[in-house]
Design a protein around this motif. Structure first.
Motif: not given
Length: 191
Positions: A65-70, A93-99
Motif C-alpha cells: 500500500s505504500a511502496m512506490p509505483a516502480d 496488484e501486479p507488483r506483488v508476487e505471492v509464491i
C-alpha cells in the motif's frame, strides 16, 4: 486503513488466522509493525522488497500500500491455504508476487532486496547476503528487554538480537512499538 490491508483482514477472518498474537500459532503482524513496514517501503523507489512468511498477506498489504509505483514485492508462504488467500488479496496488484514454497529457497532467486521482512518460515542461511548494501532487514515478534521476566534465558542469550547486533555487516536497532509490549529488530546492510 489502506484498502489492501482491509482485504487482508477479511482474508485472515476467512482462514481463521488471528490478526493479533493471542497465544501460540501463526498470526498476522501487528498494525503498528505494518505501519512501520509501510514507512520503510515508501522509500524503496525502483526497488525490490521481499517477505518470508506471507500468511494471508496482512504485512505484505501494508508494504504494497505504500511502496512506490516502480517497486515490486515478492512474498513467500509454505501453507497452500494461506497462499490462496493472499493471492486473492493481491489479485488486482501486479507488483506483488505471492509464491508458494520455502522462503529459504525461493527468496534467493529474487535477491537483492532493498527491504526484507523476515516474518516467518525458514529463513535463508545467510539472509544478509540477500540485501543490497543499504537494504534493510526487519524482524518482528520480539519482546522488549524490559518486559522479559528476570529469569528469562533471553536476557542472557537471544538469538534474534545476537544476529542483528553482532553481525558486522549490519547496523541495527530495536524499535519498541507504541503498545510497549512488542518490538521490531531493524538492520541496514553496510557492506
Amino acid at each position: 486503513m489502506p484498502g489492501l490491508v482491509l482485504r487482508a483482514e477479511l482474508a485472515a477472518a476467512e482462514v481463521g488466522m488471528p490478526l493479533r498474537r493471542t497465544g501460540t500459532g501463526p498470526s498476522c503482524c501487528l498494525p503498528d509493525a505494518g505501519r512501520f513496514l509501510a514507512m520503510l517501503a515508501a522509500g524503496c523507489t525502483g526497488g525490490t522488497i521481499g517477505e518470508s512468511g506471507t500468511g494471508v498477506g496482512y504485512g505484505a498489504a501494508w508494504i504494497a500500500s505504500a511502496m512506490p509505483a516502480d517497486c515490486r514485492l515478492v512474498t513467500v508462504e509454505s501453507d497452500e491455504t494461506r497462499v490462496a488467500a493472499a493471492r486473492r488479496v493481491f489479485a488486482d496488484e501486479p507488483r506483488v508476487e505471492v509464491i508458494h514454497g520455502d522462503a529459504a529457497v525461493e527468496l534467493i532467486s529474487h535477491a537483492p532486496f532493498d527491504l526484507l521482512f523476515a516474518d516467518g518460515g525458514r529463513q535463508p542461511p545467510d539472509i544478509v547476503e540477500l540485501l543490497r548494501v543499504g537494504g534493510r532487514l526487519v524482524c518482528d515478534d520480539v519482546t522488549p528487554m524490559e518486559l522479559l521476566p528476570a529469569d528469562s534465558p533471553f536476557r542472557l542469550s537471544d538469538p534474534k538480537r545476537e544476529f542483528f547486533f553482532r553481525n558486522p555487516r549490519l547496523v541495527a536497532t530495536e524499535v519498541v512499538l507504541p503498545d510497549r509490549r512488542n518490538s521490531l529488530l531493524v538492520g541496514t546492510r553496510t557492506v
